[in-house]
Design a protein around this motif. Structure first.
Motif, PDB file in Angstrom:
ATOM      1  N   THR A   1      -3.953   4.627  -2.463  1.00 38.70           N
ATOM      2  CA  THR A   1      -2.716   4.019  -2.995  1.00 38.70           C
ATOM      3  C   THR A   1      -1.508   4.797  -2.473  1.00 38.70           C
ATOM      4  O   THR A   1      -1.596   5.970  -2.131  1.00 38.70           O
ATOM      5  CB  THR A   1      -2.704   4.053  -4.528  1.00 38.70           C
ATOM      6  OG1 THR A   1      -2.831   5.393  -4.962  1.00 38.70           O
ATOM      7  CG2 THR A   1      -3.817   3.199  -5.120  1.00 38.70           C
TER       8      THR A   1
ATOM      9  N   GLU B   1       0.916   1.274  -5.346  1.00 40.17           N
ATOM     10  CA  GLU B   1       0.515   0.098  -4.589  1.00 40.17           C
ATOM     11  C   GLU B   1      -0.714   0.431  -3.739  1.00 40.17           C
ATOM     12  O   GLU B   1      -0.761   1.472  -3.094  1.00 40.17           O
ATOM     13  CB  GLU B   1       1.674  -0.349  -3.694  1.00 40.17           C
ATOM     14  CG  GLU B   1       1.366  -1.565  -2.872  1.00 40.17           C
ATOM     15  CD  GLU B   1       2.489  -1.883  -1.889  1.00 40.17           C
ATOM     16  OE1 GLU B   1       2.282  -2.766  -1.073  1.00 40.17           O
ATOM     17  OE2 GLU B   1       3.545  -1.225  -1.944  1.00 40.17           O
ATOM     18  N   ARG B   2      -1.725  -0.462  -3.772  1.00 40.20           N
ATOM     19  CA  ARG B   2      -2.910  -0.257  -2.942  1.00 40.20           C
ATOM     20  C   ARG B   2      -2.610  -0.456  -1.495  1.00 40.20           C
ATOM     21  O   ARG B   2      -1.841  -1.322  -1.112  1.00 40.20           O
ATOM     22  CB  ARG B   2      -4.025  -1.229  -3.338  1.00 40.20           C
ATOM     23  CG  ARG B   2      -4.620  -0.960  -4.670  1.00 40.20           C
ATOM     24  CD  ARG B   2      -5.782  -1.896  -4.908  1.00 40.20           C
ATOM     25  NE  ARG B   2      -6.222  -1.792  -6.278  1.00 40.20           N
ATOM     26  CZ  ARG B   2      -6.989  -2.669  -6.863  1.00 40.20           C
ATOM     27  NH1 ARG B   2      -7.393  -3.723  -6.205  1.00 40.20           N
ATOM     28  NH2 ARG B   2      -7.349  -2.501  -8.104  1.00 40.20           N
TER      29      ARG B   2
END
Length: 139
Positions: free
Chosen positions: A132, A137-138
């Motif tokens: 991440t 956020e991935r």
């Protein structure tokens, strides 16, 4: 109680024992028999088994009774060591596998097939998939 429960099993086992194909057994067997057993005909039965089994040897325990393994002078480990039972190979069996010197590396094709079959596992467990950004956020 126990005798009534087990006696029919022993009788059936005795009936079945006569039809066992002992001559097909290819493992080495060491038969141990007491010469002074007053309960069973140990030596006679041992001789019958040695004749029926292709790779059997007999160890006679001279002067031992019905329960020789409880006698202080009888050492089963020594008997088996002297018989070289562990060193006797089964008749007709291939030599034991040596996992180091007998190792054959996979062919390039086998390696490629294995690698391709693991592709979906790699995608699911890839560290990139699990990474991440600092924002959560991935990637």
């Amino acid at each position: 109680g126990t005798l009534a429960y087990r006696l029919p099993m022993l009788v059936q086992a005795a009936k079945d024992a006569g039809s066992l194909p002992l001559s097909r057994l290819r493992l080495p067997v060491q038969i141990v028999a007491s010469t002074d057993d007053r309960v069973l005909a140990s030596v006679q039965e041992a001789r019958r088994l040695v004749a029926a089994l292709p790779d059997a040897q007999l160890t006679r325990l001279e002067g031992s009774g019905h329960i020789p393994l409880l006698e202080a002078r009888v050492n089963l480990a020594d008997i088996l060591r002297r018989s070289k039972l562990a060193e006797r190979a089964a008749r007709g069996s291939p030599k034991p596998k040596d996992w180091v010197s007998d190792y054959t590396p996979p062919s390039a094709e086998a390696y490629a097939n294995a690698s391709a079959s693991l592709q979906s596992v790699r995608r699911l467990t890839s560290p990139v998939f699990l990474s991440t950004k600092p924002t959560g956020e991935r990637v």
